[in-house]
Design a protein around this motif. Structure first.
Motif, PDB file in Angstrom:
ATOM      1  N   PRO A  52      49.914  49.441  35.985  1.00 59.87           N
ATOM      2  CA  PRO A  52      50.037  49.267  37.429  1.00 59.87           C
ATOM      3  C   PRO A  52      48.954  48.351  37.978  1.00 59.87           C
ATOM      4  CG  PRO A  52      48.995  51.360  36.947  1.00 59.87           C
ATOM      5  CD  PRO A  52      49.320  50.730  35.620  1.00 59.87           C
ATOM      6  N   ASN A  53      49.024  48.057  39.260  1.00 57.91           N
ATOM      7  CA  ASN A  53      47.968  47.263  39.900  1.00 57.91           C
ATOM      8  C   ASN A  53      46.613  47.911  39.638  1.00 57.91           C
ATOM      9  OD1 ASN A  53      49.759  45.467  41.027  1.00 57.91           O
ATOM     10  ND2 ASN A  53      50.011  46.664  42.893  1.00 57.91           N
ATOM     11  N   GLY A  54      45.643  47.078  39.297  1.00 54.80           N
ATOM     12  CA  GLY A  54      44.283  47.580  39.134  1.00 54.80           C
ATOM     13  C   GLY A  54      43.999  48.210  37.784  1.00 54.80           C
ATOM     14  N   ALA A  55      44.949  48.105  36.825  1.00 53.46           N
ATOM     15  CA  ALA A  55      44.748  48.757  35.517  1.00 53.46           C
ATOM     16  C   ALA A  55      43.713  48.023  34.655  1.00 53.46           C
ATOM     17  CB  ALA A  55      46.080  48.827  34.772  1.00 53.46           C
ATOM     18  N   GLY A  56      43.433  46.766  34.992  1.00 51.43           N
ATOM     19  CA  GLY A  56      42.439  46.009  34.220  1.00 51.43           C
ATOM     20  C   GLY A  56      43.048  44.896  33.368  1.00 51.43           C
ATOM     21  N   LYS A  57      44.322  44.594  33.589  1.00 47.98           N
ATOM     22  CA  LYS A  57      45.014  43.600  32.770  1.00 47.98           C
ATOM     23  C   LYS A  57      44.403  42.207  32.981  1.00 47.98           C
ATOM     24  CE  LYS A  57      48.991  44.411  34.840  1.00 47.98           C
ATOM     25  NZ  LYS A  57      48.644  45.418  35.880  1.00 47.98           N
ATOM     26  N   THR A  58      44.337  41.803  34.252  1.00 49.17           N
ATOM     27  CA  THR A  58      43.822  40.457  34.547  1.00 49.17           C
ATOM     28  C   THR A  58      42.371  40.325  34.113  1.00 49.17           C
ATOM     29  OG1 THR A  58      45.340  40.298  36.401  1.00 49.17           O
ATOM     30  CG2 THR A  58      43.506  38.762  36.407  1.00 49.17           C
ATOM     31  N   THR A  59      41.578  41.358  34.364  1.00 58.25           N
ATOM     32  CA  THR A  59      40.156  41.292  33.992  1.00 58.25           C
ATOM     33  C   THR A  59      40.018  41.065  32.487  1.00 58.25           C
ATOM     34  OG1 THR A  59      39.653  42.779  35.818  1.00 58.25           O
ATOM     35  CG2 THR A  59      37.939  42.505  34.155  1.00 58.25           C
ATOM     36  N   THR A  60      40.843  41.754  31.698  1.00 60.83           N
ATOM     37  CA  THR A  60      40.776  41.577  30.240  1.00 60.83           C
ATOM     38  C   THR A  60      41.127  40.138  29.861  1.00 60.83           C
ATOM     39  OG1 THR A  60      41.428  43.878  29.978  1.00 60.83           O
ATOM     40  CG2 THR A  60      41.641  42.476  28.035  1.00 60.83           C
ATOM     41  N   ASP A 174      49.651  35.457  32.839  1.00 59.02           N
ATOM     42  CA  ASP A 174      49.332  36.578  33.731  1.00 59.02           C
ATOM     43  C   ASP A 174      50.469  36.742  34.725  1.00 59.02           C
ATOM     44  OD1 ASP A 174      47.983  38.656  34.830  1.00 59.02           O
ATOM     45  OD2 ASP A 174      46.320  37.471  35.642  1.00 59.02           O
ATOM     46  N   GLU A 175      51.232  37.794  34.556  1.00 60.84           N
ATOM     47  CA  GLU A 175      52.389  38.091  35.405  1.00 60.84           C
ATOM     48  C   GLU A 175      53.278  36.859  35.607  1.00 60.84           C
ATOM     49  OE1 GLU A 175      51.688  40.516  38.783  1.00 60.84           O
ATOM     50  OE2 GLU A 175      50.113  41.610  37.762  1.00 60.84           O
ATOM     51  N   PRO A 176      53.873  36.395  34.514  1.00 61.64           N
ATOM     52  CA  PRO A 176      54.578  35.100  34.580  1.00 61.64           C
ATOM     53  C   PRO A 176      55.788  35.086  35.485  1.00 61.64           C
ATOM     54  CG  PRO A 176      54.974  36.191  32.457  1.00 61.64           C
ATOM     55  CD  PRO A 176      53.908  36.983  33.164  1.00 61.64           C
TER      56      PRO A 176
HETATM   57  P1  ATP Z   1      47.098  43.528  39.130  1.00 62.65           P
HETATM   58  O1  ATP Z   1      48.394  43.862  38.469  1.00 62.65           O
HETATM   59  O2  ATP Z   1      47.040  43.972  40.554  1.00 62.65           O
HETATM   60  O3  ATP Z   1      46.646  42.131  38.927  1.00 62.65           O
HETATM   61  P2  ATP Z   1      45.284  44.356  37.028  1.00 62.65           P
HETATM   62  O4  ATP Z   1      45.763  45.391  36.074  1.00 62.65           O
HETATM   63  O5  ATP Z   1      45.338  42.952  36.585  1.00 62.65           O
HETATM   64  O6  ATP Z   1      46.023  44.509  38.416  1.00 62.65           O
HETATM   65  P3  ATP Z   1      42.525  43.837  37.590  1.00 62.65           P
HETATM   66  O7  ATP Z   1      42.833  42.709  38.498  1.00 62.65           O
HETATM   67  O8  ATP Z   1      41.977  43.541  36.258  1.00 62.65           O
HETATM   68  O9  ATP Z   1      43.807  44.771  37.396  1.00 62.65           O
HETATM   69  O10 ATP Z   1      41.548  44.831  38.380  1.00 62.65           O
HETATM   70  C1  ATP Z   1      40.991  46.008  37.797  1.00 62.65           C
HETATM   71  C2  ATP Z   1      40.063  46.650  38.805  1.00 62.65           C
HETATM   72  O11 ATP Z   1      38.913  45.839  38.993  1.00 62.65           O
HETATM   73  C3  ATP Z   1      40.678  46.833  40.192  1.00 62.65           C
HETATM   74  O12 ATP Z   1      40.194  48.053  40.716  1.00 62.65           O
HETATM   75  C4  ATP Z   1      40.159  45.648  40.960  1.00 62.65           C
HETATM   76  O13 ATP Z   1      40.054  45.946  42.351  1.00 62.65           O
HETATM   77  C5  ATP Z   1      38.776  45.467  40.358  1.00 62.65           C
HETATM   78  N1  ATP Z   1      38.341  44.061  40.385  1.00 62.65           N
HETATM   79  C6  ATP Z   1      38.902  43.036  39.688  1.00 62.65           C
HETATM   80  N2  ATP Z   1      38.239  41.888  39.925  1.00 62.65           N
HETATM   81  C7  ATP Z   1      37.237  42.195  40.791  1.00 62.65           C
HETATM   82  C8  ATP Z   1      36.196  41.415  41.416  1.00 62.65           C
HETATM   83  N3  ATP Z   1      36.043  40.118  41.184  1.00 62.65           N
HETATM   84  N4  ATP Z   1      35.356  42.083  42.240  1.00 62.65           N
HETATM   85  C9  ATP Z   1      35.482  43.402  42.473  1.00 62.65           C
HETATM   86  N5  ATP Z   1      36.430  44.182  41.903  1.00 62.65           N
HETATM   87  C10 ATP Z   1      37.300  43.590  41.086  1.00 62.65           C
END
Ligand code: ATP
Length: 296
Positions: A52-60, A174-176
């Motif tokens: 789901p949103n915020g799971a950490g996918k994009t950060t990884t 990323d979410e193509p």
């Molecule tokens: P989405 O599907 O919404 O893109 P995601 O699974 O890719 O979600 P991330 O974008 O990796 O999730 O975010 C993981 C967590 O880290 C979320 O709680 C987000 O708010 C937080 N987060 C991500 N980037 C930052 C940032 N630059 N500064 C502060 N918090 C961040």
């Protein structure tokens, strides 16, 4: 005369994983966006990060692409450490971000040309690759069109072929297909499969269950920065039972899972009015493990 020594064959080194992550942690304030992630994606897969949103996918993905620094852990791309050898690691990669980042005032050809120039590709190679990729993506007749005039689906196609210009071994998406209509999404899935057939390992993020089930050889289900399930979509669903019966109750819907369709049908008959039989999906698995839904 002494017999020559026979050396046992040295086993060849297995090729490094396309992507390898060990003990990865990334915090933003008190949020643990990635929380001790271990992951290995062998070359040749389409691997999907589902969550789901915020799971950490994009950060990884951002850590793997060398855009974000982790607080702890190791991330390698085709064997090259992203922290200690970022240039080598990046060379293996093509990255397509979540947001369509095309200059609306460039033509389709010019946006590819710009990417090729930025990657120092010599002109003959660049032009040959551009022509080939435009044909590959069904965009040859739009080469002279301004990007602003393309439909959402065509813009996505262009963003996917653009990094292929420098011939990466691994492509991050990323979410193509976020925000596309079902037809455009299908056509993009076909394109992603064709990219994979060219020998490119694909790592994508999605929160569309059908996308993960349709495209991915394996999925990793991510929740709060942790991998909570991993495997082939079919294997994960078989583990749960491929047939689901939804039974309406006073507090909502209760779902029972069955391995055999006959047993599911027998239960359906007994369950009474309103109960329905359907195929299990990855959303069920996520809901069962976390109590929440993946989808938007
Ligand atoms: P989405 O599907 O919404 O893109 P995601 O699974 O890719 O979600 P991330 O974008 O990796 O999730 O975010 C993981 C967590 O880290 C979320 O709680 C987000 O708010 C937080 N987060 C991500 N980037 C930052 C940032 N630059 N500064 C502060 N918090 C961040």
């Amino acid at each position: 005369m002494a017999e020559p020594a026979v050396h046992p064959k040295t086993p060849p080194h297995p090729p490094p994983a396309a992507v390898e992550v060990r003990g990865l942690v990334k915090c933003y304030g008190t949020t643990r966006a990635v929380d001790g992630l271990d992951l290995a994606v062998p070359g040749g897969e389409i691997y999907g990060f589902l969550g789901p949103n915020g799971a950490g996918k994009t950060t990884t993905l951002r850590i793997l692409a060398g855009v974000t620094r982790p607080d702890a852990g190791v991330a390698r791309v085709a064997g090259d450490d992203v922290a200690t050898d970022p240039v080598a690691a990046k060379r293996h990669l093509g990255v397509v971000s979540q947001h369509v980042n095309l200059d609306p005032d460039l033509t389709v050809f010019e946006s590819l040309e710009l990417h090729g120039i930025l990657h120092a590709m010599p002109r003959p190679t660049r032009w040959r690759r551009i022509e080939e990729l435009l044909a590959f993506a069904g965009l040859a007749d739009r080469a002279g069109s301004l990007c602003r005039t393309l439909s959402g689906g065509l813009k996505r196609r262009l963003t996917i072929i653009r990094p292929l210009l420098h011939d990466p071994r691994i492509l991050f998406l990323d979410e193509p297909t976020a925000g596309l209509d079902p037809g455009a999404r299908r056509r993009l899935w076909d394109l992603i499969r064709s990219v994979h057939r060219r020998g490119v390992t694909v790592l994508l993020t999605t929160h569309y269950i059908e996308e993960a089930e349709f495209l991915c050889h394996r999925v990793g289900i991510l929740d709060r920065g942790r991998l909570i399930e991993e495997g082939g979509p079919r294997d994960l669903l078989e583990k749960l039972g491929e047939h689901a019966v939804d039974v309406p109750t006073e507090d909502g819907t209760r779902t029972r899972f069955f391995r055999s369709r006959e047993t599911a049908l027998a239960f359906l008959k007994r369950a009474g009015a309103g109960a329905t039989l359907r195929r299990t999906n990855l959303e069920d698995l996520f809901l069962l493990r976390t109590g929440r839904r993946v989808g938007p």
